[in-house]
Scaffold this active site. Structure first.
Site, PDB file in Angstrom:
ATOM      1  N   GLU A  39       0.856  -1.198   0.000  1.00 44.39           N
ATOM      2  CA  GLU A  39       0.000   0.000   0.000  1.00 44.39           C
ATOM      3  C   GLU A  39       0.897   1.255   0.000  1.00 44.39           C
ATOM      4  OE1 GLU A  39      -2.147   0.131   3.686  1.00 44.39           O
ATOM      5  OE2 GLU A  39      -3.431   1.810   3.089  1.00 44.39           O
ATOM      6  N   LYS A 110      -9.457   2.302  -2.093  1.00 48.33           N
ATOM      7  CA  LYS A 110      -9.724   1.652  -0.790  1.00 48.33           C
ATOM      8  C   LYS A 110     -11.076   2.080  -0.210  1.00 48.33           C
ATOM      9  CE  LYS A 110      -7.272   0.956   3.637  1.00 48.33           C
ATOM     10  NZ  LYS A 110      -5.999   1.266   4.336  1.00 48.33           N
ATOM     11  N   CYS A 143      -5.200  -3.152   2.207  1.00 49.15           N
ATOM     12  CA  CYS A 143      -4.960  -3.265   3.646  1.00 49.15           C
ATOM     13  C   CYS A 143      -6.229  -3.494   4.473  1.00 49.15           C
ATOM     14  CB  CYS A 143      -4.166  -2.064   4.142  1.00 49.15           C
ATOM     15  SG  CYS A 143      -3.278  -2.451   5.666  1.00 49.15           S
ATOM     16  N   VAL A 170      -0.817  -2.851  10.492  1.00 44.30           N
ATOM     17  CA  VAL A 170      -0.296  -2.643  11.845  1.00 44.30           C
ATOM     18  C   VAL A 170      -0.982  -3.570  12.851  1.00 44.30           C
ATOM     19  CG1 VAL A 170       0.593  -0.300  11.584  1.00 44.30           C
ATOM     20  CG2 VAL A 170      -1.807  -0.613  12.101  1.00 44.30           C
TER      21      VAL A 170
END
Ligand code: ACM
Length: 264
Positions: A39, A110, A143, A170
């Protein structure tokens, strides 16, 4: 087809340095048909302000990064799927582009923005497109989209055989979730995740390629810049048969998959 996942640590605002890092890794790797990059691979991720995000953005018609990918595509024949900070008028999108030697052949924006992204980017407005390629039908997610089972199912029902998933993860759970999505939809999933730290965020690496049986066929390291390459046959994803009496899609009960809204 031969697919490659390229994980590295982009730096915020350093398009030229990020291109140089990608180029170096590509130069050390075998020739593949399709590379999947992370990304926001050219811009970095954790912007301090919208102004900074705008400074790092590129219009798809006039993008140094896309030009670089096209040059590589012309030289090697490879296609690319990569995250990009897309500027369109005065709006920014956290997008994924599919690029070959002719230019941009697919765009996805996205849908599910994560944390501070909501301050910089518009939510995607192009739906969930699926693109024809020489190897089969390919969809893209970015993501945090991983968290929403609906998008995987819709892409698979639209015929996607492989979902390319540029990421800057993350949270620790995506790599556990994608084998389930791959298995239940009988598709390939290629998640390329970045590594490194950026302004308080620690990215989880471990890019992975999963087959339509939920088996992990490639997995990267948590902290290593690297490329991972495998040969896969997208035709395997066309077989949705589970048993002699069961079919992953035909057995769906669309007639009950809706919420009854109770009016008081
Ligand atoms: C993310 O969506 N980049 C966590």
């Amino acid at each position: 087809m031969r697919i490659g996942l390229l994980q590295f640590a982009p730096q915020v605002g350093e398009t030229e340095k990020n291109i140089a890092k990608i180029q170096k890794l590509l130069d050390q790797s075998p020739i593949v048909d399709l590379w999947v990059l992370p990304e926001l691979a050219s811009s970095g991720y954790n912007f301090e302000s919208r102004d900074e995000a705008v400074l790092c953005s590129e219009s798809l018609n006039n993008s140094r990064f896309i030009h670089f990918l096209m040059e590589r595509a012309t030289k090697t024949g490879a296609w690319f799927v990569s995250g990009i900070n897309e500027r369109n008028g005065d709006k920014l999108y956290n997008s994924s582009v599919m690029v070959n030697a002719d230019g941009v052949v697919g765009v996805y924006r996205k849908l599910h923005l994560f944390k501070n992204e909501k301050y910089f980017f518009e939510p995607g407005n192009l739906g969930l497109p699926v693109f024809d390629t020489p190897w089969g039908k390919i969809g893209m997610l970015v993501c945090f989209d991983w968290m929403f089972p609906e998008v995987w199912r819709l892409l698979a029902l639209k015929g996607a055989q492989l979902v390319c998933h540029p990421s800057n993860l993350v949270l620790p759970w995506c790599q556990q979730a994608t084998p389930g999505y791959a298995l239940t939809n009988r598709i390939f999933v290629a998640t390329t995740n970045r590594i490194g730290h950026e302004r308080g965020l620690d990215f989880t690496g471990r890019s992975q390629l999963v087959d339509p049986y939920g088996s992990i066929i490639l997995q990267g390291k948590k902290r290593k810049k690297q490329t991972l390459v495998a040969d896969i046959d997208l035709a395997e994803s066309l077989n949705k048969i589970m048993t002699s009496e069961n079919h992953a899609f035909d057995d769906r009960r669309g007639d009950v998959y809706h919420l009854e809204l109770k009016v008081k």
